[in-house]
Design an enzyme around this catalytic site. Structure first.
Site, short mmCIF file in Angstrom:
data_model
loop_
_atom_site.label_atom_id
_atom_site.label_comp_id
_atom_site.label_asym_id
_atom_site.label_seq_id
_atom_site.Cartn_x
_atom_site.Cartn_y
_atom_site.Cartn_z
N LYS A 52 -5.68 35.73 9.77
CA LYS A 52 -5.03 36.46 11.02
C LYS A 52 -5.94 36.41 12.23
O LYS A 52 -5.23 36.08 13.52
CB LYS A 52 -4.56 37.93 10.86
CG LYS A 52 -3.27 38.00 9.68
CD LYS A 52 -3.19 39.40 9.07
CE LYS A 52 -1.81 39.15 8.11
NZ LYS A 52 -1.76 40.36 7.35
N GLN A 96 -3.81 46.39 6.78
CA GLN A 96 -3.29 45.29 5.74
C GLN A 96 -3.05 46.15 4.40
O GLN A 96 -3.61 47.01 4.00
CB GLN A 96 -4.56 44.56 5.63
CG GLN A 96 -4.58 43.49 4.38
CD GLN A 96 -3.77 42.25 4.89
OE1 GLN A 96 -3.49 41.80 6.04
NE2 GLN A 96 -2.91 41.95 4.00
N ASP A 119 4.00 44.74 12.44
CA ASP A 119 4.55 44.47 10.86
C ASP A 119 5.94 44.60 10.70
O ASP A 119 6.61 44.15 9.90
CB ASP A 119 3.74 44.91 10.09
CG ASP A 119 2.86 44.00 9.23
OD1 ASP A 119 2.92 42.82 9.54
OD2 ASP A 119 1.76 44.39 8.54
#
Ligand code: NDP
Length: 285
Positions: A52, A96, A119
Site C-alpha cells: 500500500k 490493517q 476502506d
C-alpha cells in the site's frame, strides 16, 4: 475461449489517472494523505501494508505508517485514531485487519471518522451503501465493479450470482450490483443446489476462499466470471475459487488468479484517498 480480464492492466491504467489527478490537486496546494496503522507482526499484513505504501509513493500520495506492537492497548489505538481524525494532512485512515484478539475490531472501525474511512467499513458508510447513496465504497467490491465497467459489462437486467456473503466482499458487491439494476442472488454455505444457481448466472462473482470449488461446467455459455478468491495450494501456487481452465471453455470473459481482482483492491484504496482529498479541496465527486 474466454477473454481474460486483465486486472493488472486495468489497475495500471487507473493508477496512471490517479497519479495525474494527484498532481493537479498538489498544484492547487492539496496533497492527498493516507495513514496506515499496523498492529502486531502478522507477516501477511506487513506485506499488504508495504504494498500500500509503495502504491501511494508511485502515485504521489503522501503516506505515513504507524507500526504498533502487538501489545498495544485498545485505548492507545483509539487515541491514535482520534489524532489522525483531527490531522489535516490525512485524508484516509486504514487500520490493517486482523487486529490482535484483545482489541475490539468493530469499536476501532467505528472510531475512524466516516469522512476518512477509505476502506468503507464504518457503519455509516455501510448504511450509505445500503441506501444507495454511497460516500466511500469498500475497495475489493468497488474494484470488481470497475473491472466490469472496463470490460463493458452492462449489469442492467442481468442475473448476477454472488457466491459468498461476507461483509467485506459478498454483501457489498451485491449492493453495488443492485444499484446497477442487476437481479442479484447471494449464495453461501447453506445454499441448496449451488451448481443450478451458478448455471443461471449472466455474471458470477466468487468470493468463497476455497480452491476451485466453482466448477467450470456450471458456468453458462457466455457468462462473465469474476473470481475474488485467493487460495494458496502447495508452496507457491495461487488459485481462485473458480476452476479456471474449465471455466474458460464456457465463459465469455473471466478474471485470472493472480492478476485479476487482486491488483484492483489497492488501486481502489488510492482512488478513495484521492476522492477524500478532492472533497477536502472542496471539489465535487
Ligand atoms: P469469508 O470467509 O469471510 O466468506 C466466505 C463466504 O463463502 C461465506 O459467506 C461462506 O458462507 C461462503 N462459503 C464457504 N463455503 C461455501 C460453499 N461450500 N458453498 C457456498 N458458499 C460457501 O471470505 P471473504 O469474503 O473475506 O473472502 C473470500 C475470498 O476472497 C478469499 O479467498 C479471500 O482471500 C479473497 N479476498 C481477496 C481479496 C482481493 O483483494 N483479491 C480481498 C478480500 C478477500 P457462510 O456465510 O454461510 O459461512
Amino acid at each position: 475461449m474466454a477473454k481474460i480480464i486483465d486486472g493488472k492492466a486495468i489497475a495500471a491504467e487507473m493508477r496512471e489517472q490517479i497519479a495525474a489527478d494527484v498532481k493537479v490537486l498538489m498544484d492547487q496546494g492539496v496533497t492527498p494523505g493516507l495513514a496506515v496503522v499496523l498492529v502486531g507482526e502478522d507477516p501477511a499484513s506487513r506485506v499488504y501494508v508495504s504494498m500500500k505504501e509503495k502504491a501511494c509513493a508511485a502515485t504521489g500520495i503522501y503516506s505515513v505508517e504507524h507500526k504498533l506492537s502487538a501489545e498495544t492497548s485498545e485505548a492507545d489505538l483509539l487515541a491514535l485514531i482520534a489524532n489522525l481524525n483531527g490531522d489535516a494532512k490525512i485524508d484516509g485512515i486504514l487500520v490493517q485487519l486482523p487486529l490482535p484478539d484483545h482489541i475490539d475490531e468493530a469499536k476501532i472501525l467505528e472510531a475512524i471518522s466516516p469522512d476518512k474511512d477509505v476502506d468503507g467499513f464504518h457503519p455509516y458508510n455501510v448504511g450509505r451503501l445500503v441506501t444507495g447513496n454511497p460516500v466511500f465504497q469498500p475497495c475489493t467490491p468497488y474494484g470488481v465493479m470497475k473491472m466490469l465497467e472496463h470490460t463493458g459489462v452492462d449489469l442492467k437486467g442481468k442475473e448476477v450470482v454472488i457466491v459468498g456473503r461476507s461483509n467485506i466482499v459478498g454483501k457489498p458487491v451485491a449492493l453495488m450490483c443492485l444499484a446497477e439494476h442487476a437481479t442479484v442472488t447471494i449464495c453461501h454455505s447453506r445454499t441448496v443446489d449451488l451448481p443450478q444457481k451458478v448455471a443461471a448466472a449472466d455474471v458470477v462473482i466468487a468470493a468463497v476462499g476455497q480452491p476451485e470449488m466453482i466448477k467450470g461446467a456450471w458456468i453458462k455459455k457466455g457468462a462473465v466470471v469474476i473470481d475474488v478468491g485467493v487460495n494458496r495450494v502447495g508452496e507457491k501456487k495461487l488459485v481462485g475459487d473458480v476452476e479456471f481452465v474449465a471455466a474458460c471453455e464456457n465463459a465469455a470473459a473471466i478474471t485470472p488468479v493472480p492478476g485479476g481482482v487482486g491488483p484492483m483492491t489497492i488501486t481502489m484504496l488510492l482512488y478513495n484517498t484521492l476522492l477524500s482529498a478532492k472533497r477536502r479541496a472542496g471539489q465535487q465527486d
